[in-house]
Design an enzyme around this catalytic site. Structure first.
Site, PDB file in Angstrom:
ATOM      1  N   ASN A  46       0.807  -1.223   0.000  1.00  0.00           N
ATOM      2  CA  ASN A  46       0.000   0.000   0.000  1.00  0.00           C
ATOM      3  C   ASN A  46       0.839   1.272   0.000  1.00  0.00           C
ATOM      4  O   ASN A  46       0.286   2.372  -0.039  1.00  0.00           O
ATOM      5  CB  ASN A  46      -0.925   0.019   1.220  1.00  0.00           C
ATOM      6  N   VAL A 103       0.216   6.608  -1.444  1.00  0.00           N
ATOM      7  CA  VAL A 103      -0.391   5.873  -0.337  1.00  0.00           C
ATOM      8  C   VAL A 103      -1.705   5.283  -0.817  1.00  0.00           C
ATOM      9  O   VAL A 103      -2.634   6.021  -1.161  1.00  0.00           O
ATOM     10  CB  VAL A 103      -0.628   6.782   0.881  1.00  0.00           C
ATOM     11  N   CYS A 104      -1.787   3.964  -0.864  1.00  0.00           N
ATOM     12  CA  CYS A 104      -3.002   3.292  -1.323  1.00  0.00           C
ATOM     13  C   CYS A 104      -3.863   2.947  -0.119  1.00  0.00           C
ATOM     14  O   CYS A 104      -3.527   2.061   0.667  1.00  0.00           O
ATOM     15  CB  CYS A 104      -2.647   2.028  -2.104  1.00  0.00           C
ATOM     16  N   LEU A 105      -4.969   3.655   0.003  1.00  0.00           N
ATOM     17  CA  LEU A 105      -5.879   3.474   1.123  1.00  0.00           C
ATOM     18  C   LEU A 105      -7.284   3.794   0.630  1.00  0.00           C
ATOM     19  O   LEU A 105      -7.496   4.817  -0.041  1.00  0.00           O
ATOM     20  CB  LEU A 105      -5.485   4.406   2.277  1.00  0.00           C
ATOM     21  N   TRP A 140      -7.493   3.050  -3.236  1.00  0.00           N
ATOM     22  CA  TRP A 140      -7.490   1.601  -3.020  1.00  0.00           C
ATOM     23  C   TRP A 140      -8.936   1.159  -2.919  1.00  0.00           C
ATOM     24  O   TRP A 140      -9.811   1.944  -2.544  1.00  0.00           O
ATOM     25  CB  TRP A 140      -6.733   1.275  -1.730  1.00  0.00           C
TER      26      TRP A 140
END
Length: 579
Positions: free
Chosen positions: A428, A435-437, A443
């Site tokens: 992530n 930032v993969c969220l 995300w």
């Protein structure tokens, strides 16, 4: 206004009856305690999120009982305004009564009947509930009620007896007789808490020129809150000086009286030693082991408490993040946003204030935030990697930017700790800093919900859902493909990256805005970090080669033991040099 310093009895006018409250029906016991109905502490229900029962208390003082909404359904805005108006009228009635009393008590203290009503009637509990709300947005949305409340506070602050009332700790109202009383906090402390948020709003007054009309209207009330709060603070200092509230209390005698004191004679000391020796012989090995374990736990708890006590004052700070040397990632986006309006300034400030006052500061992992001195939408966060993860005690820095349509849309977040764009610390967390969220819309999963999602939620999600003990499984599809060896070897590579890029640079050249935080962190946890280095080195030396290289990243081999040993030596040397 000067404080009235005398306290001779005086006759109370008839208007003092407004200070007392008629007997109220017993409230139903709530699941979480509090002053009244079942939703008394639920968020968003009435002024301060305290539920409808608060208004019943005010109305009962004023002789106007009100009806609860059927089934606990939230009332409409018009009905809410009517309740606010009646509550404000109740507060105004109390203020008028006190004004009359004080006019007749210029050379004397407040009458006993009035002070009794202040301390034992409904007034302290009602004021506690009203002032417990530190959401500036809600306060500004109830202008009339807020002005009546602060008019009453202003009136109380004009007399020494009223000032003492504001300075006395009050336990949170509760209807549960079996519930242990919560620690008290004074009404003055609650006033100053909201004043801090008001000063933040006031500091951004220049920004309001580009804000909504509602923001400009709120500024007048915010200025009034700040003015009254500052006046009360000055009166409190004068009152404390006159009453000597800072005088130390006499030390309490030891429990057990004189018999609890050790013997001072030679014979007495010998008897003490004999008794202690007999008691030690009777102690079993299991008891001694239990005592040792208890002592170790207490020593550990003391060390952790020292850490939190030292670090909490450093949780947030203001600095110049827009200086070119700071390298703020969203600098160009912030410059473009200056030409646009922040249409929901109170909500933005409420989010920021909620973040800054609730930052998790713990031995295991902490979050620190720096905010730009002038640009409220410019922030930088430092997350200390959690223990028992390959990120433990690493310093991971993130830049955060609040776009003009925040909080209707999520904030922008960028990871800066990437080893110069070479290290992907997590599925992530990309090497480019992305930032993969799901909260950020980068995300899959639950997305940002306006009015529900918060800045604090974003940072805590990164801390607890990305910085995990087995990040190898964060890659989609791997959650169903168990490979303990692959995960363990991947952790070893991340441990090396943490030492090289999140610990060593922080020790050698910490980010200026977090320099004091980082120094204190490693001073207080120096022994733990040294032990962590030894454990990571040993794990690397005993690591096995991966069985295959399947998957998006492949099954990363453990790092070369010599490389890990060099990183451990460098970190230990930097820790030893820290003063």
């Amino acid at each position: 206004m000067a404080l009235q310093l005398t306290s001779e009895p005086a006759a109370a006018p008839k208007a003092s009856a407004a200070l007392t409250s008629p007997p109220r029906a017993k409230k139903a016991k709530t699941s979480r305690g509090g002053y009244g109905g079942a939703n008394v502490w639920s968020s968003g229900t009435g002024y301060g999120g305290m539920g409808e029962s608060m208004y019943d208390s005010l109305a009962s003082m004023y002789g106007q009982p009100m009806q609860q909404a059927a089934g606990g359904v939230p009332v409409k805005q018009q009905q809410q305004q009517e309740r606010d108006n009646r509550a404000a009228a109740a507060l105004d009635s109390v203020t008028d009564c006190l004004t009359q009393v004080m006019e007749q008590a210029d050379e004397a203290g407040l009458p006993f009947a009035v002070t009794s009503a202040l301390y034992q009637g409904a007034v302290p509990q009602v004021l506690y509930l009203l002032l417990s709300n530190d959401c500036l947005q809600e306060v500004c949305g109830r202008d009339a009620l807020c002005r009546s409340l602060y008019h009453l506070l202003q009136t109380l602050g004009r007399h020494i007896d009223g000032m003492r009332f504001l300075m006395v700790p009050i336990a949170p109202p509760s209807t549960d007789p079996e519930e242990a009383p919560a620690p008290g906090v004074s009404l003055l402390d609650l006033v100053q808490r909201l004043a801090g948020h008001a000063r933040d709003f006031q500091r951004l007054g220049v920004t309001l020129a580009n804000g909504s009309n509602a923001d400009v209207d709120h500024l007048g009330l915010v200025l009034h809150i700040t003015e009254v709060s500052e006046a009360l603070e000055q009166q409190a200092k004068a009152c404390a000086a006159l009453l000597g509230t800072n005088a130390s209390a006499p030390a309490a005698a030891p429990a057990g009286g004189a018999s609890a004191l050790p013997s001072t004679s030679a014979a007495g000391q010998e008897d003490d030693r004999k008794r202690k020796g007999r008691a030690q012989k009777k102690q079993t090995a299991a008891e001694r082991a239990a005592e040792k374990k208890q002592a170790e736990a207490e020593a550990r708890a003391a060390v952790e408490k020292r850490y939190t006590d030292t670090m909490k004052p450093l949780a947030s700070q203001s600095t110049d993040l827009m200086a070119p040397a700071a390298g703020y990632y969203f600098r160009s986006q912030q410059a473009k946003a200056e030409a646009e309006r922040y249409h929901q300034m109170p909500k933005v400030l409420h989010q920021i204030n909620a973040l800054l006052k609730n930052l998790p500061i713990q031995w295991a992992s902490s979050v620190f935030v720096a905010q730009d001195e002038e640009k409220f939408a410019v922030l930088r966060a430092l997350i200390i990697g959690p223990v028992d993860t390959p990120y433990a005690n690493g310093c991971f820095i993130f830049d955060i930017f609040l776009p003009p349509d925040f909080p209707n849309t999520p904030p922008k977040v960028q990871l800066l700790t990437t080893g110069g764009g070479k290290v992907r610390f997590n599925p992530n967390l990309y090497a480019c800093g992305k930032v993969c969220l799901s909260l950020l819309g980068t995300w899959s999963g639950p997305s940002w919900q306006p009015g529900v999602s918060t800045l604090l939620q974003v940072l805590v999600s990164i801390q607890s859902m990305i910085f995990v003990s087995d990040p190898w499984y964060n890659e989609p599809g791997r959650e169903h493909r168990k490979s303990d060896q692959a995960s363990a070897n991947h952790n070893r590579s991340l441990q090396l990256a943490t030492l090289q890029h999140a610990i060593l640079p922080a020790l050698r050249k910490p980010a200026p805005e977090f320099a004091q935080v980082i120094r204190q962190h490693y001073l207080l946890k120096r022994d733990e970090v040294n032990q962590q280095c030894d454990a990571w080195l040993q794990a690397t030396q005993s690591a096995k080669a991966p069985a295959d290289r399947q998957g998006m990243w492949g099954e990363t081999p453990a790092p070369n033991p010599a490389t890990m040993q060099k990183a451990v030596q460098d970190v230990k040397a930097a820790l030893a040099a820290l003063t």
